[in-house]
Motif scaffolding. Structure first.
Motif, PDB file in Angstrom:
ATOM      1  N   ARG A  20       0.833  -1.206   0.000  1.00 52.42           N
ATOM      2  CA  ARG A  20       0.000   0.000   0.000  1.00 52.42           C
ATOM      3  C   ARG A  20       0.865   1.252   0.000  1.00 52.42           C
ATOM      4  O   ARG A  20       0.608   2.199  -0.739  1.00 52.42           O
ATOM      5  CB  ARG A  20      -0.919   0.011   1.220  1.00 52.42           C
ATOM      6  N   HIS A  21       1.909   1.250   0.798  1.00 47.42           N
ATOM      7  CA  HIS A  21       2.685   2.477   0.923  1.00 47.42           C
ATOM      8  C   HIS A  21       3.677   2.664  -0.209  1.00 47.42           C
ATOM      9  O   HIS A  21       3.980   3.796  -0.578  1.00 47.42           O
ATOM     10  CB  HIS A  21       3.328   2.527   2.300  1.00 47.42           C
ATOM     11  N   ASP A 140      -5.708  -0.561   7.462  1.00 49.41           N
ATOM     12  CA  ASP A 140      -5.028   0.536   6.797  1.00 49.41           C
ATOM     13  C   ASP A 140      -5.687   1.883   7.079  1.00 49.41           C
ATOM     14  O   ASP A 140      -5.199   2.916   6.634  1.00 49.41           O
ATOM     15  CB  ASP A 140      -5.004   0.303   5.283  1.00 49.41           C
ATOM     16  N   ASP A 141      -6.820   1.882   7.778  1.00 53.26           N
ATOM     17  CA  ASP A 141      -7.500   3.121   8.123  1.00 53.26           C
ATOM     18  C   ASP A 141      -7.100   3.552   9.530  1.00 53.26           C
ATOM     19  O   ASP A 141      -6.579   2.778  10.312  1.00 53.26           O
ATOM     20  CB  ASP A 141      -9.018   2.939   8.057  1.00 53.26           C
ATOM     21  N   TRP A 164       3.677  10.337   6.304  1.00 56.18           N
ATOM     22  CA  TRP A 164       2.823   9.158   6.231  1.00 56.18           C
ATOM     23  C   TRP A 164       1.353   9.533   6.384  1.00 56.18           C
ATOM     24  O   TRP A 164       0.484   8.950   5.739  1.00 56.18           O
ATOM     25  CB  TRP A 164       3.241   8.133   7.287  1.00 56.18           C
ATOM     26  N   ARG A 168      -1.524   8.770   3.646  1.00 61.37           N
ATOM     27  CA  ARG A 168      -2.666   7.955   4.065  1.00 61.37           C
ATOM     28  C   ARG A 168      -3.964   8.761   4.071  1.00 61.37           C
ATOM     29  O   ARG A 168      -5.035   8.205   4.258  1.00 61.37           O
ATOM     30  CB  ARG A 168      -2.441   7.437   5.490  1.00 61.37           C
ATOM     31  N   SER A 170      -4.716  10.748   6.455  1.00 64.56           N
ATOM     32  CA  SER A 170      -5.104  10.519   7.845  1.00 64.56           C
ATOM     33  C   SER A 170      -4.809  11.758   8.677  1.00 64.56           C
ATOM     34  O   SER A 170      -4.026  12.624   8.284  1.00 64.56           O
ATOM     35  CB  SER A 170      -4.321   9.337   8.435  1.00 64.56           C
ATOM     36  N   CYS A 195      -3.595   3.822  13.129  1.00 63.82           N
ATOM     37  CA  CYS A 195      -3.198   2.775  12.191  1.00 63.82           C
ATOM     38  C   CYS A 195      -1.684   2.672  12.092  1.00 63.82           C
ATOM     39  O   CYS A 195      -1.171   1.710  11.521  1.00 63.82           O
ATOM     40  CB  CYS A 195      -3.789   3.039  10.815  1.00 63.82           C
TER      41      CYS A 195
END
Length: 224
Positions: A20-21, A140-141, A164, A168, A170, A195
């Motif tokens: 994902r990252h 991942d949330d 990050w 994300r 976030s 997360c």
């Protein structure tokens, strides 16, 4: 980005995290399986093939798989030279102490890894009776938590956490270990609903924290 894989559940979680990252960073991903001796080559090949199948289900990604023969920790450290992040699963594996929540390889990497080290647990353990925890519906949330120590490590830790969080999409939360005690006494409660936890390596305090937090933790090396 580099991720080490084997057949363990925590390695599968680490692969998902890294994929994902790497996609978010638009960075290439190297997936590395290590066989400690020739007899371990076949299991390592199976783990690598399983990782390749998983990656195909995660969408477009610039990834390559690599199989190497050698000591696991040393091989990962050699491969991590120049990597943006090294990602591994954390938790006990065959040969580790039963119930070891960190694992021998993760412990060894913590003492020597020259790049940021993401340690990813397999799953969150069930809450104890009466315990209230906020877990993201999807691993991942959730929010990104940075733990600051009140020293020179705070600048790179905060920068990494912000980076990050942006990728994300976030929120970023900050815990001040200097005001409230060591990381291990501050982060477990503050990490509720997070997360990812980001902090600088502080030796035994970081080891203790990693046994108490069931979230991925990004550990930045301390610079001399």
């Amino acid at each position: 980005m580099l991720v080490g894989v084997d057949a363990s559940p925590q390695a599968r979680a680490a692969l998902r995290f890294a994929a994902r990252h790497a996609a978010g960073l638009r960075a290439p991903l190297q997936v590395l399986a290590v066989a400690e001796d020739p007899a371990a080559m076949e299991p390592a090949e199976r783990a690598l093939a399983g990782a390749a199948r998983s990656l195909r289900g995660l969408g477009p990604l610039d990834a390559r798989t690599v199989l190497r023969l050698g000591a696991v920790t040393r091989t990962l450290l050699e491969a991590a030279a120049g990597a943006r992040v090294l990602v591994v699963g954390r938790g006990d594996r065959p040969g580790d102490r039963p119930g070891d929540q960190l694992g021998r390889t993760a412990r060894e990497l913590l003492t020597a890894c020259p790049v940021p080290l993401a340690l990813v647990p397999a799953t969150s353990p069930p809450a104890a009776p009466g315990e209230r925890r906020t877990l993201p519906a999807d691993p991942d949330d959730g929010d990104v938590l940075v733990s600051l120590a009140g020293d020179d490590s705070d600048v790179p830790v905060l920068a990494a956490g912000r980076d990050w969080a942006v990728r994300r999409r976030s929120r970023l939360h900050v815990a001040h270990a200097l005001r409230h005690g060591p990381h291990a006494s501050v982060v477990p409660d503050a990490a509720d609903g997070a997360c990812l936890v980001v902090l600088a390596n502080s030796g035994e305090d970081t080891d203790q924290l990693l046994t108490q937090v069931d979230r991925p933790v990004l550990v930045l090396p301390r610079r001399p």
